[in-house]
Structures are given as C-alpha cells and as structure tokens.
Write a protein that holds these residues in place. Structure first.
Motif, PDB file in Angstrom:
ATOM      1  N   PRO A 243       2.458  -4.668  -4.661  1.00 29.60           N
ATOM      2  CA  PRO A 243       2.802  -3.355  -4.079  1.00 29.60           C
ATOM      3  C   PRO A 243       1.598  -2.545  -3.595  1.00 29.60           C
ATOM      4  O   PRO A 243       1.743  -1.685  -2.741  1.00 29.60           O
TER       5      PRO A 243
ATOM      6  N   LEU B 129       0.768  -1.481   3.679  1.00 31.05           N
ATOM      7  CA  LEU B 129       1.893  -0.548   3.646  1.00 31.05           C
ATOM      8  C   LEU B 129       2.340  -0.221   5.066  1.00 31.05           C
ATOM      9  O   LEU B 129       1.534   0.177   5.904  1.00 31.05           O
TER      10      LEU B 129
ATOM     11  N   SER C  98       4.446   5.319   3.983  1.00 32.20           N
ATOM     12  CA  SER C  98       4.223   5.873   2.648  1.00 32.20           C
ATOM     13  C   SER C  98       5.316   6.885   2.331  1.00 32.20           C
ATOM     14  O   SER C  98       5.696   7.689   3.187  1.00 32.20           O
TER      15      SER C  98
ATOM     16  N   SER D  28      11.568   9.726   2.419  1.00 33.74           N
ATOM     17  CA  SER D  28      11.218   8.421   2.990  1.00 33.74           C
ATOM     18  C   SER D  28      11.176   8.526   4.514  1.00 33.74           C
ATOM     19  O   SER D  28      12.123   9.037   5.123  1.00 33.74           O
TER      20      SER D  28
ATOM     21  N   GLU E 124      11.026  -2.074   0.578  1.00 31.11           N
ATOM     22  CA  GLU E 124       9.740  -1.379   0.444  1.00 31.11           C
ATOM     23  C   GLU E 124       9.945   0.022  -0.109  1.00 31.11           C
ATOM     24  O   GLU E 124       9.143   0.498  -0.914  1.00 31.11           O
TER      25      GLU E 124
ATOM     26  N   ASP F 235      10.474  -0.474  -3.838  1.00 32.88           N
ATOM     27  CA  ASP F 235       9.239  -0.837  -4.544  1.00 32.88           C
ATOM     28  C   ASP F 235       8.300   0.361  -4.659  1.00 32.88           C
ATOM     29  O   ASP F 235       7.696   0.592  -5.715  1.00 32.88           O
ATOM     30  N   GLN F 236       8.169   1.128  -3.569  1.00 30.40           N
ATOM     31  CA  GLN F 236       7.276   2.288  -3.622  1.00 30.40           C
ATOM     32  C   GLN F 236       7.803   3.351  -4.585  1.00 30.40           C
ATOM     33  O   GLN F 236       7.035   3.975  -5.322  1.00 30.40           O
TER      34      GLN F 236
ATOM     35  N   ARG G  31       7.131   2.372  -8.142  1.00 31.86           N
ATOM     36  CA  ARG G  31       5.718   2.583  -8.473  1.00 31.86           C
ATOM     37  C   ARG G  31       5.422   4.070  -8.643  1.00 31.86           C
ATOM     38  O   ARG G  31       4.679   4.473  -9.541  1.00 31.86           O
TER      39      ARG G  31
ATOM     40  N   PHE H 141       0.397   7.662  -1.597  1.00 30.01           N
ATOM     41  CA  PHE H 141       1.557   8.468  -1.231  1.00 30.01           C
ATOM     42  C   PHE H 141       1.106   9.702  -0.453  1.00 30.01           C
ATOM     43  O   PHE H 141       0.010  10.227  -0.684  1.00 30.01           O
TER      44      PHE H 141
END
Length: 695
Positions: free
Chosen positions: A374, A379, A382, A402, A426, A429-430, A433, A475
């Motif tokens: 990740p 990426l 973000s 998002s 994605e 997953d983000q 995290r 981020f």
C-alpha cells in the motif's frame, strides 16, 4: 523439421526487439524474428530515425551549455546506430548535408572543444566516478581521484574499477566507492544543489553554461568542475535524505546473491529499506532529467525505474547506517521458522546478512512485500482528510473524501460503492491504512465510515500533530488555518453610554473585557474557555490556541475590576494611559462612545509633519517647538491642562506665546512669573506676537 520464426504480434514487442538489436543485446532468435518482419523492421527504423532527428533539433533549441552537448551527443550516437542498421538493410542513403544547429545560418561549424568534467555513475551499492564530457578528452584515474578530492570526497574511500564506454565509442578510466562509505559526502554534495531544486528548478539538466551565471558559479565553487551527473546524484541524495527524515521508507527482506552467503542448509537474506509514498510529481521531475552518465555502467532501464532503484539504494544506505547505531536484541543464530526469521529481521535492520531456510525465507519475503505494497506501489490518487470548523455546539466534524474519476470528490463510503473495481480496491486499501494511523476514525457510534466528531483537543492535535503525520503518510489534509503564534492579552474598557459629548468629570456606564488578538472575551467566556483542555478561538481568520496562564490572569484582572461599572472620562483616560496600572503589556484600550475614547482618537489625527510658522507668529519655530505647540493645542481643545517641560534656553517662552496667539479668541491669558523675567516676556511678546495686547 525446422520451424519458421513466428511473426511479431504487437508494435510494442517489435520496438522492444528493435531497441535490443540497436543496443547490441539481441540474441539470434530475436534477429531471426526481425528478419521475418523485415518490412515493419525497416519502417520502424525510419520512424525512430525521424524521432531521433527531431529530438536532436529540440534539444539544441531547448537546452544550453554542457548539458546540451551531452544530450545531443547521446541522441546523435543513437541516430548513427539506426543509420548503420538501415544501411545494412537497404543500402547507403543518398548524400545529405550534415546536420547543423538550428541556431546556425549555414553549414554546421566544427564544435568547440568541450570541458572535461567530473561525472558520477551508479551501480547497485556503488558510486563510480570518471571524468569526461562532450567533445572533450577523458581523464585518467589519478586525475579523477584528484577532482574528487577537490570536491570534498575522501580519497581513501575509492578504488580502481573497470573503464566506462562513452557514447562516442571511447573509454574512460573509473574509480569506485561503496555508497555506504561515501554517504556523508553525497549528502554534503546534495546540500549545494538542494536550494536550486526546492525553489522549483527540479530539472537537473541545468548544467554549467558558458555564461557563468551566479547560481551555477556558486555551486561550482562547492563541487568544482562538475558535470550534470554529479548534480543529479546530489538531487537524488537530497530527496533520499528528506524521505528518510519523513519516515518514508519500509524494510523489505531480500535474498542475497553474494558469494559465500549460501550453503546447503539455506540461503542468505538481508534487510533492504525501500522508498515509500514518494510524491509522483517529484519523482517525475527527477526521472525526466536522468542523465545518461548516471546509468552508463548499468543495464538499460526505463528512467523512472532507474531513478527508483537509485533512490532505494541511497535510502537503504542512510537507514542502514543509522540502524548500525541502534542496540537491538541478538536474533536467533540459525533461524528455522517464520517467527525466528522475523526476530532475525529485527536484529539485522542494518542490512547485515543472515542465513535461513530458503523456502521459509521466501515466504517471509512475500508476506513483507504484501504488507508494504500500500505504501510502495504508486498511488493513483490520495484520500482527503477534511476537518470543518466547529458548529454551535463546539463540535469539530471530520470526514474522509475520495477523489472521483472525473476530478470531483465524494464521501469515502460512497467511493467504496460507486467507484470502478480497481479504484474501489484502492479506496478500501487506503481507508484501511488511514484508520490504522488515525484511531478516532474507528470510534464506535459513527453513522458512516470515514466520518467522526472530534473534541476540541482532538481537533487541535489533528491540526498540529496528527495532521502532518497523515500528510507524510500520503494523505491530503484540509483543516482550518491554525496560527502557531499565541496572541498577547490586553484589557478593553468600553463606555456603554450612547452620548459621547460628556466631559472629563461626568460619569459613564462602562464594562470590562479581555482581548486576545482581535477576539474580545467576557469573564463568562473566559471561564468557559479555561475549562477546556485545549482552548481555541478564531482570530484574524485563523484558529489560535490560548494560553491557560493568560486566561487565568485575564480572569483575575476582570474580577478585580468587576465593581468598576461607572467611571468619569478622566478616569477612563488615566486607565488608557496606564496611570492606574495594568497586568498586561498590551495595556488597556478604550472602545465605545466616550469623551476619553474620542480624546485619544483625536490625538491620533495630529499630523507628523507640523508647521513651524503658525498663524500670527512672527518667526519660525524649531521642530520640537512645533510639536509642543500641537500638544498644547490638543490639551486645550480637550479642556485639559498640561506641562511644557524643556531645559532652560530651548525656547519655552516663544512656544507659549505662539499658543497664546492662536487662542486669544477664548479670552485673556495670565502669566505668573518672577519679576526678573516679566520684562523679557513683554519684549518677546512684542517681537513674536505683536497683535497680542500685553499689560
């Protein structure tokens, strides 16, 4: 039975094979495949030759100085290789005029002799140095070592190495040093070019020009006669240092291929620190300016991949060097299972190898790659952490957004549903995290995932501590503006009477308040803020934290003055002038409609440049006398008395006479003086203000 070579199916594979052939690395099967597609081979070569010619013209126009020579030389060498293959395939071309610079009006003139410059190249774990340049002679190994010494490198770190082949076919002698050994020098080298890079000149191709501009000259003073490859390595080292300082690296387990580190029982493994969460724009800027010399000794790589590998090598050297200074528990001498290998990884964060079973170690490698993916995978976008200013209930609302495919934003919960499959993964997953990094998002009771209400203390932490950490983790952060400078407190005295024409001795209703910046607080509001763990107020468009000690002192000052609800204009003036004392350096300001407030406001209207020849005065005042005259007039208009205190001989009498001359309409003036100076007053009155009757 012999089989005919199969035709190539895609343009991409054809161009890859053609490029391998041009680079001299195509095997017999590849050549046979090209021969089977001879027509497309020739057509592609002509197109590649046109592209190379256009690139040469573009480089000659766009670049300057020594770098233009390096780039043009590389491109012309490529064009010559293409031309040679075309000659073998279709025969020699018709006689064509030689290529000339777009800046020239006629045939190309012989190029000027270039400058032999220090150059740096990279191989895994090593830095190679040589000296050369476009249309310039190469230098021997001793000369290269001398140039490195002049640039601040330690000569004891360098050893002889194999020659490097230059684009013109010649070879240059080289010397080599481990990155770990020259790491300090590389970081020092990066300091001389970091400012140029961070100011927006990320294009490392700005090499020395014949016009010795100040910026290039100052850099050359630090690193000597350096080529563009030295500057580029410096920029890469600078970025590596910043990434490590921000914690943007992750440990990965690699299988070592060095001799002597494997035996029949297992394989050698070591920890390698890989870059993580690299800003894509920054990476693109660096990789797009990768000089040929930096990868002259390595295998042909796409520029972005080569840049990532070089950054990874530098980051690994920096982090391993730091890890060597850490004291960690010793790992198992012969790790056998996953748990013991994990202990060995912790014990060998400095990159030193250890032996473990091949299959088990390989499984740990896969697990660690999956864990780091990740942050190591590029990426595409973000997630956005957005904090709204507090509502009436003093609640701070945080939401995660998002980015959408069309450039907009949506709540992350919607992105988990509406996005395409790959984008949805994605987002998930983000978000997972992000929730691990910021625990308030996992607080139970939220109506939607990715939304939470924060306390004022949590909001402050997000704006000051947690937010920058999330930003470093990749981020985007959108929070209200926060001022790190705490405002100095002061007191404010406000007249609550509507009329402002009351005199100095008339009473008016007043109230007291405390002021922090442009925020005015009552005693009740101060008490409420003091009860909060992190008191925040909005001042000047920014949120600012108030000091608890300042709040306590302001509360005490207001409590001390709570019974002072009626004051005369004169009393208010004394407070404003600090004559009654104040606990704060900011003093006491006046507000509202009052005689004292109007009086101070009118004082601010006195001009700085005052006339030295007032009306009715026969003569010219000095500047300080003009100031004194204005001050006396201000006091007289306010109905106040004053004291003109000057040393003897500085002209108090003319100053007072000029004031009396301006105020004769208000009635007679009485001078009380010793008999010895009465005659002098009469004489000076006749001289300076002859229109005034003196008795």
């Amino acid at each position: 039975m012999a089989l005919a070579p199969s035709p190539l199916s895609t343009t991409g594979s054809l161009e890859d094979t053609i490029q391998d052939h041009l680079d001299g690395v195509a095997d017999d099967d590849a050549v046979a495949r090209l021969q089977a597609n001879r027509g497309r081979w020739i057509e592609t070569l002509y197109r590649l030759l046109d592209d190379a010619e256009n690139a040469i013209d573009d480089a000659a126009k766009r670049l300057r100085g020594a770098e233009r020579s390096l780039v043009v030389d590389d491109l012309e060498a490529e064009a010559d290789r293409i031309d040679e293959v075309l000659t073998d395939l279709v025969g020699p071309a018709k006689e064509q005029p030689k290529r000339s610079s777009p800046d020239s009006a006629g045939p190309a003139a012989p190029r000027e002799a270039g400058k032999t410059q220090l150059q740096l190249s990279w191989l895994p774990g090593r830095i190679i140095a040589f000296a050369g340049g476009h249309n310039a002679p190469t230098a021997g190994a001793d000369d290269v070592l001398a140039r490195l010494t002049d640039a601040g490198a330690n000569p004891d770190d360098w050893d002889s190495f194999q020659p490097v082949k230059l684009p013109n076919g010649s070879k240059a002698e080289t010397i080599v040093a481990p990155i770990q050994a020259v790491l300090g020098w590389l970081i020092t080298l990066s300091g001389s070019v970091t400012a140029e890079y961070e100011e927006g000149s990320a294009d490392a191709s700005d090499d020395d020009t014949d016009d010795d501009d100040d910026e290039a000259g100052s850099i050359d003073e630090l690193i000597g006669e350096a080529g563009v490859s030295v500057r580029w390595i410096g920029l890469a080292a600078s970025l590596a240092v910043r990434l490590v300082a921000q914690g943007r690296m992750v440990p990965q387990l690699k299988k070592s291929r060095r001799n002597g580190e494997q035996n029949s029982d297992g394989a050698a493994f070591s920890v390698h620190w890989d870059p993580a969460l690299i800003d894509q724009a920054e990476l693109t800027a660096l990789s797009s300016s990768l000089p040929h010399a930096v990868t002259a000794l390595g295998h042909r790589q796409e520029a972005r991949a080569a840049t990532l590998n070089i950054l990874g090598d530098l980051i690994n050297a920096i982090t391993c060097s730091a890890a060597q200074r850490m004291e960690v528990p010793a790992g198992p001498p012969t790790p056998k299972n996953k748990s013991e290998i994990a202990e060995a990884v912790i014990a060998h964060l400095d990159g030193s190898p250890f032996v473990a079973p091949n299959r088990t170690g390989t499984e740990v490698i896969r697990r660690m790659e999956q864990w780091a993916k990740p942050v190591t995978a590029p990426l595409k976008f973000s997630l956005i952490v957005e904090l709204d200013a507090p509502d009436e209930s003093n609640a701070w609302y945080l939401k995660v957004l998002s980015p959408t495919a069309n450039g907009g934003v949506e709540p992350v919960e919607a992105g988990l549903v509406t996005a395409s499959n790959s984008r949805r993964k994605e987002v998930r997953d983000q978000l997972t995290r992000l929730e691990r990094l910021y625990e308030p998002l996992l607080r139970p009771g939220a109506q939607r995932r990715g939304e939470v209400v924060l306390s004022q203390d949590e909001a402050w932490r997000l704006m000051t501590v947690d937010g920058p950490r999330l930003k470093t983790a990749g981020f985007d952060l959108r929070v209200p503006a926060l001022s790190t400078k705490k405002p100095s407190p002061s007191l404010r005295l406000t007249s609550e009477d509507a009329e402002s024409n009351v005199g100095a001795q008339q009473l008016a209703n007043v109230r007291w308040s405390a002021v922090f910046g442009d925020v005015e607080l009552t005693a009740e509001e101060i008490q409420q803020l003091a009860s909060q763990a992190r008191p925040l107020v909005k001042s000047g468009g920014r949120w600012v934290e108030l000091d608890q000690a300042d709040l306590a002192e302001a509360a005490a000052a207001l409590a001390e003055r709570a019974d002072q609800t009626k004051l005369s204009g004169a009393d208010m003036l004394r407070h404003a002038l600090g004559l009654e004392g104040t606990p704060f350096s900011g003093g006491i300001s006046l507000a509202g409609a009052s005689w004292a407030a109007d009086l101070l406001s009118s004082a601010e209207t006195i001009p700085d440049d005052l006339p030295t020849t007032p009306e009715g005065f026969e003569g010219e005042l000095r500047s300080y006398q003009a100031n004194a005259l204005a001050w006396l007039g201000f006091l007289d208009a306010a109905g106040l008395g004053g004291c003109l205190a000057l040393d003897m001989g500085l002209g108090k009498t003319p100053t007072m006479l000029s004031h009396i001359g301006l105020t004769t309409a208000s009635g007679p003036s009485l001078v009380i003086a010793p008999p010895a100076v009465v005659g002098n007053w009469a004489a000076e009155a006749k001289r300076f203000v002859p229109h005034v009757r003196v008795r």
